[in-house]
Design a protein around this motif. Structure first.
Motif, PDB file in Angstrom:
ATOM      1  N   GLU A  46       0.854  -1.179   0.000  1.00 46.99           N
ATOM      2  CA  GLU A  46       0.000   0.000   0.000  1.00 46.99           C
ATOM      3  C   GLU A  46       0.896   1.237   0.000  1.00 46.99           C
ATOM      4  O   GLU A  46       1.532   1.560   0.989  1.00 46.99           O
ATOM      5  CB  GLU A  46      -0.906   0.017   1.225  1.00 46.99           C
ATOM      6  N   LYS A  47       0.948   1.899  -1.149  1.00 47.63           N
ATOM      7  CA  LYS A  47       1.850   3.036  -1.289  1.00 47.63           C
ATOM      8  C   LYS A  47       1.226   4.282  -0.665  1.00 47.63           C
ATOM      9  O   LYS A  47       0.034   4.523  -0.796  1.00 47.63           O
ATOM     10  CB  LYS A  47       2.162   3.293  -2.765  1.00 47.63           C
ATOM     11  N   LYS A  48       2.072   5.066  -0.005  1.00 49.67           N
ATOM     12  CA  LYS A  48       1.651   6.338   0.569  1.00 49.67           C
ATOM     13  C   LYS A  48       2.415   7.455  -0.131  1.00 49.67           C
ATOM     14  O   LYS A  48       3.508   7.232  -0.668  1.00 49.67           O
ATOM     15  CB  LYS A  48       1.918   6.385   2.070  1.00 49.67           C
ATOM     16  N   ILE A  49       1.819   8.632  -0.134  1.00 48.13           N
ATOM     17  CA  ILE A  49       2.381   9.758  -0.891  1.00 48.13           C
ATOM     18  C   ILE A  49       2.454  10.961   0.030  1.00 48.13           C
ATOM     19  O   ILE A  49       1.491  11.286   0.746  1.00 48.13           O
ATOM     20  CB  ILE A  49       1.511  10.091  -2.121  1.00 48.13           C
ATOM     21  N   LEU A  50       3.606  11.641  -0.008  1.00 54.44           N
ATOM     22  CA  LEU A  50       3.770  12.922   0.662  1.00 54.44           C
ATOM     23  C   LEU A  50       4.309  13.918  -0.349  1.00 54.44           C
ATOM     24  O   LEU A  50       5.263  13.605  -1.078  1.00 54.44           O
ATOM     25  CB  LEU A  50       4.727  12.806   1.852  1.00 54.44           C
ATOM     26  N   THR A  51       3.691  15.092  -0.430  1.00 57.38           N
ATOM     27  CA  THR A  51       4.120  16.125  -1.379  1.00 57.38           C
ATOM     28  C   THR A  51       4.702  17.287  -0.589  1.00 57.38           C
ATOM     29  O   THR A  51       4.081  17.769   0.372  1.00 57.38           O
ATOM     30  CB  THR A  51       2.937  16.595  -2.245  1.00 57.38           C
ATOM     31  N   PHE A  52       5.871  17.750  -1.016  1.00 56.45           N
ATOM     32  CA  PHE A  52       6.542  18.888  -0.388  1.00 56.45           C
ATOM     33  C   PHE A  52       6.569  20.034  -1.388  1.00 56.45           C
ATOM     34  O   PHE A  52       7.132  19.900  -2.488  1.00 56.45           O
ATOM     35  CB  PHE A  52       7.962  18.491   0.037  1.00 56.45           C
ATOM     36  N   GLN A  53       5.909  21.140  -1.034  1.00 59.03           N
ATOM     37  CA  GLN A  53       5.708  22.248  -1.952  1.00 59.03           C
ATOM     38  C   GLN A  53       7.023  22.978  -2.233  1.00 59.03           C
ATOM     39  O   GLN A  53       7.947  23.002  -1.402  1.00 59.03           O
ATOM     40  CB  GLN A  53       4.689  23.242  -1.373  1.00 59.03           C
TER      41      GLN A  53
END
Length: 1206
Positions: A900-907
């Protein structure tokens, strides 16, 4: 001639030479205007206008009238044929022809018979231009014959049999309407069991004894002659089986009797139609009626379906209790197989009806009259359809075209006659006949070749008077052959029309939709064709509207006083208004108390009957207006105080000094209602662009009644004014007259100009368009310009319509552009706009972030670093970086799990980020991608890292089972999240005495592979508290707590049981009631003293009620342990708090617990005194039921006290 000039209204713009309104010549059905002056010398072939129906059934008791009317110039003469030969009406004295008409009257009422004049008649109307013929009219007299005499035997049948009563009416013309009644002329009731068929017969699916009667009568009604014939009555007797056998025995010998059963149930069979299949043929447009009637017992129910299709929803109807299916307006698509199904409890049958829909001829294109000028071309088209396909034949002047005189301008091509370069001798009436076996169609269409110069039929110098701001219609009725063209001019010298919008109607009428003062003048209509020219002048005057500037106002007056209503009218000075007063929409009473002068109605000596609505009506020859007010009559009262209210609306608005960019508005203030007006608010409406929407224009002080208003170009202004005082704002005034300002170039350019690409190779330029008010003129467009920001290219421009977007294709990916959008209209360009910067379309990034590094901070947190990608490789606006991470497998089991892949986005341009919420002792994989407005770039190489061990979660459950005198067994489930490798379990426990004091704490270490442990050598009847948790290398996990009690001595249980048995004896009941009362009093005193903080002498109570059987139970309580969940805090070794309860399954759940001393005394099996000693005893429950008692929290009661005593 009234000509169809244009299929739609045509709008004409001014400002480009004189208004030339041309009418396009049409070849279609044309009608010559019935103008008396025009008809004096204009010839026209005959046209049949009225005729009798094709199938004409007459009443033989009345005279026969056969209609044939026609028009033409010169008036046509008429002749008739009968059965295909000339019918000489002069030789038959009973036949007369109506003067000026072809209608025949045959006088058969005096003598003669209708049958003598049966036959096929046809009328011909003829003049010098041709001959028109009527349909073949078949004359038949109606017939209503009598029923033939017949002897009808009584019908005897047994209960349950089917029956059909025949009607068989005499054949009449037209066919009669059938219905069944009795001797009293009452209709016989019908139902699913009994119904009338389409043929008139009466069907019984099964008979019942109540069907017995002697007056079943079939009636036939002949509507044409208004007569009713009746059949002889039919007698029906329904008898039971016993009655039938008696009848047979009395009248017959050697006859077999019927069985004992009165009627026998049977499946359905059809009474009509016969067989399994049948056929039905119907004509298109008629009503298709299909019928199925079945017999059986019980009564069958009928259902209908269409094989390979569905029944049309809006055209299908069920009649006669669903025994008849009707489809109206039947078409060829309704052909097919229809199935009726009869069903009852014993079975079902079906019958299939094959339906074929035929069609008599019907028109597709009927021929239309032609009015042509010499040398013109034209066509007559006669197109019909039917089933079978009809045959088309042509006649000329009533003669088959094959034998008619030859015409070189005429060519026959099947269903079309083509005319080329016609001459006046080509005029004729043509007949088209379309026929098949089911009928025929006949249509007359003339070709009239005329050479007529234009004529204008509207009277010369007609004066049109129109109220301002209303539509003006200037007539120009015309005729000519060839068809004239129409031109309109304004002014005696043919000056150009400079107004904005004119509408030309099909009959040549010129419409000015909104007539203004400057519309006044002389208009010239000119009609031209190659044979000449005609013109006519008409005059237009624009009048001011009539207005009531001072309206009558609502009045409340006292009886006996005088009231005055004012009605001040403003009107055009050339019109003379008449002012009329009405009361309750009727005339004023004829009473001298009512007087009317120029502007007022005065009512003197008012009484109660004078109350009502008074209306002032101002009429001129062009318009009328009215205003009303209500008069209320009341009893005399003291003089009321002044009424303060918002102002009345201003009125009498007027526009003066009308310039291109300004106008002066003046008005008359309304009543201020005892509060001075402080200011006036002026609003405007743009009737051209935003009709019905009012905008704020300006405000002026309350002492000012004029305002100089600034205007915008190309706006159709209306103004209204509102007054305001300290109490509020008035209603708006009536709108002023409209004022249309001239067009000018736009004052501003569009806003919100942006350039963003939707694809990698385009640039989408968008803007917020100007609204209609800002356009300043017609023809609003936009000049869109662009060039690359960092290049030396010239501006590229394009002019687009009034839209809000333009797409530039073929651009390089993500390149900055300079963009300009400039407004323009027919009057010119707006000021030069400022350039804004945009970018062509983005594409996905090409490069992945490099040098990805992971620093594991602790078992649940990791820090990721990466190197940024080059800006050029981003190919768009940098949105940020995105980390994909997932738990690949467990470090403990090393078994592959669902990823189960998780995603974090850094602006933005960040090059590091934290990953929270990781699971301890796990194997993770991650990669990093750069993100722009188009999407994500390629992923960096996967980076793998492991999280260290953490402390485990609490054990999933803890249960205490198998309690004995000196042992307890604990069962548990491992932690749901071990977060590492479990090394051992730790169990701590300690006893709790009756005062909730905790004993010494025992600490045990239990191997990690155990899930059950037995504690021995415990004290009997003692409560213990347990603390249990797991450990990994990282430390101790969350603990779970539980409590339990070892069991009581068996001997004491037996003693208590015997005591209960004694207590249930009848002789002991009286003693128990007395003791219970004493215990209740004691408890009340105890609780009162406890609430006051006093100490209850427990020792004295025990000595007073000493009982060697009961006292030992103080220490050796026989209650079972209560399982409760305690605080999971590791340092929680305190006694239980109030509120803790354990579920009945003894499973410990993680929740807060608040036990108190009072709780230990609230079980079913025992109560606590203030000093902690038990005052309760067993209440008759068995040993296997203690868990149920743990769920109870009832307060101490006399019953428990009584049980203690025993």
């Amino acid at each position: 001639m009234q000509l169809k000039i244009m299929p739609k209204k045509k709008r004409l713009s001014a400002g480009r030479a004189p208004l030339m309104l041309f009418l396009c010549q049409m070849i279609s059905a044309l009608e010559v205007p019935l103008d008396p002056k025009l008809l004096e010398d204009l010839v026209q072939p005959p046209t049949i206008t009225q005729q009798s129906p094709k199938d004409y059934i007459i009443d033989p008791r009345e005279n026969i009238v056969i209609q044939c009317e026609a028009k033409g110039k010169p008036p046509p003469s008429f002749s008739w044929t009968r059965n295909g030969t000339h019918f000489d009406i002069d030789k038959d004295p009973l036949v007369t022809m109506k003067p000026g008409s072809g209608t025949l009257t045959i006088n058969i009422m005096s003598e003669g018979k209708a049958e003598t004049y049966e036959g096929v008649y046809q009328c011909t109307a003829r003049n010098e231009r041709g001959a028109a013929i009527s349909n073949n009219i078949v004359i038949r007299p109606s017939r209503s014959p009598l029923w033939t005499k017949e002897k009808l035997e009584p019908i005897i049948l047994r209960n349950g049999q089917s029956l059909v009563l025949p009607c068989r009416p005499p054949i009449g013309l037209p066919p009669p309407i059938i219905f069944w009644m009795d001797n009293s002329f009452q209709r016989l009731p019908q139902s699913e069991r009994v119904s009338q068929g389409l043929n008139g017969d009466l069907y019984f699916s099964n008979v019942l004894p109540e069907d017995t009667r002697e007056d079943y009568i079939c009636y036939a009604r002949f509507n044409h002659t208004q007569t009713i014939q009746q059949k002889q009555p039919i007698s029906v007797k329904v008898i039971s089986v016993d009655e039938l056998n008696d009848t047979i025995a009395a009248n017959l010998s050697d006859t077999e009797f019927y069985g004992a059963k009165s009627h026998r149930q049977r499946p359905p069979t059809f009474l009509t139609p016969d067989g399994n299949t049948s056929r039905k043929e119907e004509l298109r447009g008629n009503v298709l009626s299909l019928e199925c009637i079945a017999e059986g017992l019980p009564t069958p129910i009928i259902y209908w379906i269409k094989e390979d299709g569905t029944l049309p929803i809006n055209r299908t109807f069920y009649r006669n209790f669903k025994k008849t299916l009707q489809i109206i307006q039947v078409t060829e698509a309704d052909s097919g197989n229809y199935q009726c199904i009869a069903k009852n409890a014993l079975g079902a049958i079906h019958h299939t009806i094959s339906v074929t829909v035929k069609a008599a001829p019907y028109w597709i294109i009927a021929p239309q009259n032609l009015v042509l000028s010499p040398e013109e071309d034209g066509t007559l088209i006669c197109r019909a359809n039917g089933n079978p396909k009809p045959r088309i034949s042509w006649l000329s002047n009533g003669v088959p075209i094959e034998i008619a005189p030859d015409d070189p301008s005429r060519k026959i091509d099947g269903d079309t006659i083509i005319f080329s370069k016609v001459q006046e001798r080509s005029s004729a009436v043509y007949q088209c006949n379309a026929s098949n076996e089911y009928g025929y169609l006949l249509a007359n269409a003339f070709v009239n070749v005329l050479a007529e110069p234009p004529r204008i039929l509207t009277s010369a110098n007609t004066l049109y008077q129109v109220i301002a701001n209303r539509a003006a219609l200037l007539d120009c009725a015309f005729f000519g052959s060839p068809l004239p063209t129409i031109e309109w001019f304004k002014g005696a010298k043919g000056s150009a029309l400079r107004e904005d919008i004119y509408v030309l109607h099909e009959n040549g009428t010129l419409e000015i939709p909104v007539a203004q003062k400057d519309s006044t003048g002389t208009y010239t209509c000119v009609a031209r064709n190659k044979l000449g020219m005609a013109k006519n002048d008409v005059h237009l005057e624009i009048k001011d509207p009539t207005r009531i500037i001072k309206q009558p106002e609502y009045a409340v007056v006292q009886r006996g006083s005088t009231v005055s209503f004012e009605c001040k009218v403003k009107h055009d000075h050339t019109l003379i208004p008449t002012v009329t007063w009405l009361k309750d929409h009727g005339e004023l009473p004829n009473d001298g108390r009512f007087t009317v002068d120029k502007d007022h109605l005065v009512v003197a000596d008012v009484n109660d009957d004078d109350g009502g609505t008074y209306t002032c009506v101002a009429n001129t020859t062009l318009d009328n207006v009215s205003a009303s007010a209500v008069l209320s009559v009341v009893a005399p009262t003291p003089t009321p105080a002044p009424i303060y209210d918002v102002p009345n609306p201003p009125f009498d608005l007027e526009l003066t000094d009308q310039l291109d960019r300004s106008v002066q508005l003046s008005w008359t203030p309304g009543d201020d209602n005892n509060s001075p007006i402080t200011k006036f608010i002026i609003e405007y409406e743009d009737a051209m662009h935003e009709p019905g929407l009012w905008h704020h224009q300006t405000e002026v002080p309350g002492t000012q009644t004029t305002a100089q208003l600034k205007l915008s170009p190309y706006v159709n202004y209306s103004f209204r004014v509102m007054a305001e005082n300290n109490l509020g704002r008035s209603l708006p005034s009536e709108a002023s007259e409209q004022y249309l300002t001239k067009a000018a170039e736009p004052d501003k350019n569009p806003t919100a100009v942006e350039g963003l690409g939707s694809e990698p190779d385009n640039l989408v330029i968008t803007w917020k368009p100007l609204n209609g008010f800002e356009s300043n003129g017609p023809g609003l467009q936009y000049k869109v310009s662009w060039r690359q920001k960092d290049g030396d290219d010239e501006w590229t421009s394009v002019v687009v319509a009034n839209v809000s977007k333009y797409i530039v294709s073929g651009t390089p990916t993500f390149v900055p552009y300079l963009i300009k959008v400039q407004a323009l209209n027919d009057a010119g360009f707006a000021p030069e706009p400022a350039a804004v910067m945009g970018h062509s379309g983005e594409d996905l990034p090409m490069v992945a972030p490099g040098n990805v590094r992971v620093n594991v901070v602790n078992s649940t947190l990791a820090e990721v670093h990466w190197d940024p990608v080059p800006l050029k490789s981003i190919r768009g606006h940098l949105q940020g970086y995105r980390i994909y991470y997932w738990k690949a497998q467990s470090s403990l089991t090393r078994n592959r799990r669902h990823i189960e892949k998780k995603i974090l986005t850094f602006q933005g341009s960040k090059t590091h980020g934290m990953l929270p919420g990781l699971e301890p002792f796990s194997h993770y994989t991650l990669n990093v991608r750069v993100v722009n407005g188009k999407g994500e770039g390629p992923a960096s190489p996967d980076k793998v890292f492991n999280t260290p061990e953490g402390v485990p979660s609490a054990p999933s459950s803890l249960k205490i089972v198998n309690p004995t005198l000196d042992s307890l067994t604990l069962e548990w489930e491992p932690p749901s999240h071990p977060n590492g490798i479990l090394t051992e379990y730790t169990l701590k426990y300690q006893p709790i005495n009756s005062t909730h004091e905790l004993g010494p704490l025992v600490d045990l270490k239990i191997p990690a592979n155990k899930t059950r442990w037995t504690l021995k050598n415990l004290n009997f009847s003692t409560r213990y508290k347990f603390y249990f948790y797991a450990r990994t290398a990282a430390g101790s996990g969350i603990q779970i707590t539980e409590e339990a009690i070892t069991t009581v001595d068996e001997g004491k249980l037996a003693m208590a049981s015997r005591q209960v048995d004694i207590a249930t004896q009848g002789w002991f009941i009286g003693l128990m009631c007395a003791v219970a009362l004493l215990i209740l009093i004691l408890l009340i005193v105890c609780f009162i003293r406890r609430n006051k903080g006093g100490k209850y002498p427990v020792k004295e109570k025990e000595d007073a009620h000493a009982d060697p059987e009961i006292q030992p139970m103080k220490e050796d309580d026989g209650t079972f342990g209560e399982y409760r969940s305690l605080e999971s805090d590791a340092e929680d070794h305190k006694p239980l708090k109030k509120g803790s309860r354990t579920p009945s399954d003894r499973t410990v759940k993680k929740e807060d617990s608040d036990d108190s001393l009072v709780d230990y005394g609230e079980g079913v099996n025992g109560q606590f005194n203030e000093d902690g000693s038990f005052i309760g005893q067993y209440s008759g429950k068995k040993e296997k039921e203690p868990a149920e008692g743990n769920e109870s929290s009832e307060a101490p009661s006399p019953v428990n006290a009584m049980n203690s005593f025993v």
